[in-house]
Write an enzyme that holds these catalytic residues in place. Structure first.
Site, PDB file in Angstrom:
ATOM      1  CD  GLU A  66     -19.277  -6.912  23.210  1.00  0.00           C
ATOM      2  OE1 GLU A  66     -19.359  -7.082  21.974  1.00  0.00           O
ATOM      3  OE2 GLU A  66     -18.390  -7.429  23.916  1.00  0.00           O
TER       4      GLU A  66
HETATM    5  C1  LIG Z   1     -15.542   0.297  30.251  1.00  0.00           C
HETATM    6  C2  LIG Z   1     -15.466   0.278  28.780  1.00  0.00           C
HETATM    7  C3  LIG Z   1     -14.840  -0.764  28.114  1.00  0.00           C
HETATM    8  C4  LIG Z   1     -14.744  -0.769  26.732  1.00  0.00           C
HETATM    9  N1  LIG Z   1     -14.026  -1.763  26.097  1.00  0.00           N
HETATM   10  C5  LIG Z   1     -13.743  -1.626  24.779  1.00  0.00           C
HETATM   11  C6  LIG Z   1     -12.811  -2.521  24.142  1.00  0.00           C
HETATM   12  O1  LIG Z   1     -12.298  -3.456  24.747  1.00  0.00           O
HETATM   13  N2  LIG Z   1     -12.511  -2.307  22.832  1.00  0.00           N
HETATM   14  C7  LIG Z   1     -13.066  -1.286  22.112  1.00  0.00           C
HETATM   15  O2  LIG Z   1     -12.747  -1.156  20.944  1.00  0.00           O
HETATM   16  N3  LIG Z   1     -13.963  -0.432  22.685  1.00  0.00           N
HETATM   17  C8  LIG Z   1     -14.300  -0.574  23.992  1.00  0.00           C
HETATM   18  N4  LIG Z   1     -15.167   0.299  24.595  1.00  0.00           N
HETATM   19  C9  LIG Z   1     -15.746   1.379  23.807  1.00  0.00           C
HETATM   20  C10 LIG Z   1     -17.225   1.221  23.582  1.00  0.00           C
HETATM   21  O3  LIG Z   1     -17.468   0.184  22.676  1.00  0.00           O
HETATM   22  C11 LIG Z   1     -17.758   2.571  23.131  1.00  0.00           C
HETATM   23  O4  LIG Z   1     -17.732   3.425  24.267  1.00  0.00           O
HETATM   24  C12 LIG Z   1     -19.137   2.505  22.523  1.00  0.00           C
HETATM   25  O5  LIG Z   1     -19.104   1.843  21.307  1.00  0.00           O
HETATM   26  C13 LIG Z   1     -19.755   3.897  22.316  1.00  0.00           C
HETATM   27  O6  LIG Z   1     -18.864   4.752  21.675  1.00  0.00           O
HETATM   28  P1  LIG Z   1     -18.561   6.184  22.304  1.00  0.00           P
HETATM   29  O7  LIG Z   1     -18.189   6.015  23.706  1.00  0.00           O
HETATM   30  O8  LIG Z   1     -17.611   6.880  21.430  1.00  0.00           O
HETATM   31  O9  LIG Z   1     -19.953   6.929  22.285  1.00  0.00           O
HETATM   32  P2  LIG Z   1     -20.570   7.730  21.065  1.00  0.00           P
HETATM   33  O10 LIG Z   1     -20.496   6.917  19.828  1.00  0.00           O
HETATM   34  O11 LIG Z   1     -20.027   9.099  21.040  1.00  0.00           O
HETATM   35  O12 LIG Z   1     -22.095   7.785  21.515  1.00  0.00           O
HETATM   36  C14 LIG Z   1     -22.592   8.727  22.464  1.00  0.00           C
HETATM   37  C15 LIG Z   1     -24.119   8.618  22.476  1.00  0.00           C
HETATM   38  O13 LIG Z   1     -24.639   8.937  21.175  1.00  0.00           O
HETATM   39  C16 LIG Z   1     -25.394   7.859  20.655  1.00  0.00           C
HETATM   40  N5  LIG Z   1     -25.149   7.765  19.211  1.00  0.00           N
HETATM   41  C17 LIG Z   1     -23.969   7.666  18.581  1.00  0.00           C
HETATM   42  N6  LIG Z   1     -24.156   7.549  17.255  1.00  0.00           N
HETATM   43  C18 LIG Z   1     -25.485   7.569  17.057  1.00  0.00           C
HETATM   44  C19 LIG Z   1     -26.310   7.489  15.902  1.00  0.00           C
HETATM   45  N7  LIG Z   1     -25.826   7.316  14.671  1.00  0.00           N
HETATM   46  N8  LIG Z   1     -27.623   7.556  16.078  1.00  0.00           N
HETATM   47  C20 LIG Z   1     -28.160   7.675  17.307  1.00  0.00           C
HETATM   48  N9  LIG Z   1     -27.446   7.750  18.421  1.00  0.00           N
HETATM   49  C21 LIG Z   1     -26.117   7.706  18.300  1.00  0.00           C
HETATM   50  C22 LIG Z   1     -24.908   6.636  21.405  1.00  0.00           C
HETATM   51  O14 LIG Z   1     -25.885   5.618  21.444  1.00  0.00           O
HETATM   52  C23 LIG Z   1     -24.619   7.209  22.779  1.00  0.00           C
HETATM   53  O15 LIG Z   1     -25.791   7.264  23.525  1.00  0.00           O
HETATM   54  C24 LIG Z   1     -15.325   0.277  25.982  1.00  0.00           C
HETATM   55  C25 LIG Z   1     -16.003   1.309  26.654  1.00  0.00           C
HETATM   56  C26 LIG Z   1     -16.061   1.330  28.018  1.00  0.00           C
HETATM   57  C27 LIG Z   1     -16.737   2.485  28.691  1.00  0.00           C
END
Ligand SMILES: Cc1cc2nc3c(=O)[nH]c(=O)nc-3n(C[C@H](O)[C@H](O)[C@H](O)COP(=O)(O)OP(=O)(O)OC[C@H]3O[C@@H](n4cnc5c(N)ncnc54)[C@H](O)[C@@H]3O)c2cc1C
Length: 600
Positions: free
Chosen positions: A408
């Site tokens: 979220e």
């Molecule tokens: C169990 C699980 C269920 C999920 N369910 C869904 C689902 O139903 N539908 C769906 O669409 N997604 C889902 N997700 C995805 C989830 O919403 C994402 O994992 C989340 O939005 C973070 O994206 P990412 O994993 O690519 O991390 P990244 O975006 O790569 O982030 C990695 C780190 O970098 C930080 N970061 C990234 N960008 C910035 C910035 N601009 N400035 C500062 N810090 C930053 C983040 O805060 C984080 O700490 C799920 C994830 C999990 C693990």
């Protein structure tokens, strides 16, 4: 009680306006109908989820689906859905309440429930055409079908609008072909329908589609992910290979997908906060029951000051979380009602109502997801070695809590969003930050009053402190905006510090207002422990705000300006009468120990 426009604060306005305690909604204000719903949901949790905890931990995905279906049969999946589409249309507070009390058994179920009722269903109820709603929502509201939400891709996580999945219009203009890869999709393993975001041509923004899950239509799934927690929540990659979607399944308009995605997440965020509340209560109850029974040095460990600190802090953060979540939920409900009475359709009203409080939704998501993790962590500590064992519920609670800080929108993103949205609202004139910020500047130049105020009335000093903390935010954020202007977003450490100040203000104020309201109607004596919790929360909030304020001021101001701001910070974070937090904690812990549960 019908809220009137003039009484109802806009989103973010809590920062610059005073709120009367009579104007906040508290869990003690639940109607009879809401209390009945709460009982029904708790009973469901106790019967269908808690006893089967080992099966959830053993990745029994079929059980998650089965319990979801039962929840559907009882109407729990359709609480927020209008009656016209097979739901109970119970209002936002009731929606939150169901989310809260159904979510504490296991994060596996609560994720399935949240993904289905929130991001899996809401995009259609909020943005769907009449035909789309008629066709899909009744099935989703009853649990005949389950929904999933496909936004994240391998290279598009926090940067959600950068997805590479494409949607290409057919030559006859009747359908789109979707191609791409989504990952981390909750409920993927058993959903019948997916909200899929894809890009049409070189559009700046993605577009949302309702896609029926049909393996013969180019949809394949990856294996179940092996996860730290929420083990029986289905999470898979989803691949679209020339998946044909009729044009009438586009959600809202072309390029509207990013807006849909963000608004669905606003609702998802406050619901996620709700979903972490009963977990906190349950963790505390389990911990205190153990602490009362477990003896070391011939003494129940709950007698030890080191354990009392934990019990008191866990109770306090749960109490503040409840206070803030239901306060915001009722604001949203009232805003929706106001818009409906002003002639908006329910759909428009709900959309705008939630959007209005997007700042509060982000604040709550961050605060409560971190509180539940801390509670579970201390829960493990109270259980000692047993806390580390799979045989006690703490380790699963800790693992399950971890995801709430990631999905979220990560807590980093939500922190930055909360301040960013506030600055935008100020620029649009929706929240006047400039006037109050200038007043703080003038106050800083002036000579402070040396009068000793009379703080004998309940919370008079605490409410004065909240006012001063708000000034601290205005001083810090105002100074940062002045220095960096539109470049502020490049200064993330500052934004994060400002967000922490904002969060603490909202949480502390909410706890105080709830207790003040209840002290007026039930008497101060009856609220003695709640008063202690409100004071304890505020004390910590002041500390955090002082620390975050200091690091911010030092980073953007120099010389005389820095000295003046640091003096202001000192003034704004100084108590006249410091609360004895050891006494406060003892009183809170004593109550929790005696009741042998979270009892507020
Ligand atoms: C169990 C699980 C269920 C999920 N369910 C869904 C689902 O139903 N539908 C769906 O669409 N997604 C889902 N997700 C995805 C989830 O919403 C994402 O994992 C989340 O939005 C973070 O994206 P990412 O994993 O690519 O991390 P990244 O975006 O790569 O982030 C990695 C780190 O970098 C930080 N970061 C990234 N960008 C910035 C910035 N601009 N400035 C500062 N810090 C930053 C983040 O805060 C984080 O700490 C799920 C994830 C999990 C693990």
């Amino acid at each position: 009680m019908e809220a009137k426009e003039k009484d109802l604060l806009r989103g973010g306005q809590f920062l610059v306006k005073e709120t009367n305690c009579e104007d906040v909604f508290t869990p003690e204000d639940f109607s009879e109908e809401q209390n009945m719903m709460k009982e029904a949901v708790m009973e469901f949790n106790d019967r269908e989820i808690i006893p089967h905890k080992p099966r959830f931990e053993a990745k029994d995905f079929a059980l998650t689906e089965e319990v979801m279906r039962k929840a559907g049969e009882l109407g729990f999946l359709g609480v927020a859905v209008p009656e016209a589409y097979g739901g109970l249309e119970m209002g936002f507070v009731s929606t939150l309440l169901v989310c809260d009390y159904i979510s504490s058994g296991t994060g596996s179920f609560s994720t399935a429930f949240g993904a289905h009722t929130g991001i899996g269903t809401m995009p259609i109820t909020l943005y769907g055409t009449e035909e789309q709603k008629q066709k899909y929502v009744p099935k989703l509201a009853t649990g005949e079908w389950f929904g999933a939400y496909c936004l994240t891709e391998p290279e598009a996580g926090s940067d959600a609008n950068s997805g590479k999945t494409t949607a290409t219009l057919s030559e006859d203009g009747k359908s789109y072909k979707i191609n791409g890869q989504k990952m981390w999709i909750s409920n993927a393993g058993f959903c019948s329908l997916m909200i899929v975001f894809a890009r049409i041509e070189n559009d700046k923004n993605i577009t949302g589609f309702i896609v029926e899950n049909d393996a013969s239509n180019g949809i394949t799934m990856g294996e179940e992910e092996h996860k730290l927690g929420i083990r029986a929540s289905s999470t898979r990659q989803v691949f679209f290979n020339d998946t044909v979607v009729p044009v009438e399944n586009m959600l809202a308009g072309r390029g509207e997908g990013f807006k849909i995605a963000m608004n669905a997440l606003n609702v998802g965020r406050i619901k996620l906060a709700g979903a972490c509340l009963d977990s906190q209560r349950r963790i505390l109850t389990t911990a205190v029951q153990y602490a009362n029974e477990r003896k070391q040095f011939k003494t129940p460990i709950s007698e030890f000051g080191a354990i009392k600190v934990k019990l008191a802090e866990m109770a306090t953060s749960a109490y503040a979380g409840e206070s803030a979540t239901y306060r915001a939920a009722k604001n949203i409900e009232d805003r929706i009602a106001l818009r409906v009475s002003a002639g908006n359709t329910h759909q428009e009203a709900e959309l705008k109502g939630v959007e209005e409080y997007a700042i509060e939704c982000s604040i709550l998501k961050v605060a409560v997801s971190e509180d539940v993790q801390n509670a579970a962590d201390e829960g493990i500590q109270i259980f000692g070695g047993m806390g580390f064992s799979e045989e006690t519920p703490m380790e699963a609670a800790w693992r399950d809590a971890r995801i709430a800080r990631i999905y979220e929108g990560t807590n980093e993103i939500n922190r930055m969003l909360s301040v960013g949205m506030l600055v935008k609202k100020a620029m649009k004139g929706h929240v006047d930050l400039l006037g109050p910020a200038q007043a703080v500047q003038e106050e800083l130049m002036g000579i402070p009053s040396f009068e000793t105020p009379d703080y004998s009335e309940l919370f008079s000093e605490e409410k004065e402190m909240i006012k001063k903390l708000k000034k601290t935010f205005l001083m810090v954020a105002g100074g940062a905006v002045q220095k960096y202007g539109s470049q502020l977003e490049d200064h993330q450490q500052l934004l994060i510090a400002a967000a922490d100040i904002l969060i603490e203000i909202y949480m502390a104020e909410s706890a105080i207002l709830r207790t003040e309201k209840n002290a007026k109607r039930f008497g101060e004596e009856a609220q003695s422990v709640q008063i202690a919790m409100s004071k304890l929360y505020l004390y910590h909030a002041v500390d955090i705000i002082e620390e975050k304020g200091k690091e911010s001021i030092i980073s953007f101001a120099e010389g005389d300006e820095q000295r003046m701001l640091l003096m202001g910070l000192k003034r704004f974070t100084k108590y006249q009468n410091y609360p004895d937090i050891v006494d406060l904690r003892n009183e809170i812990a004593e109550k929790v120990k005696t009741e042998n549960k979270y009892c507020f």
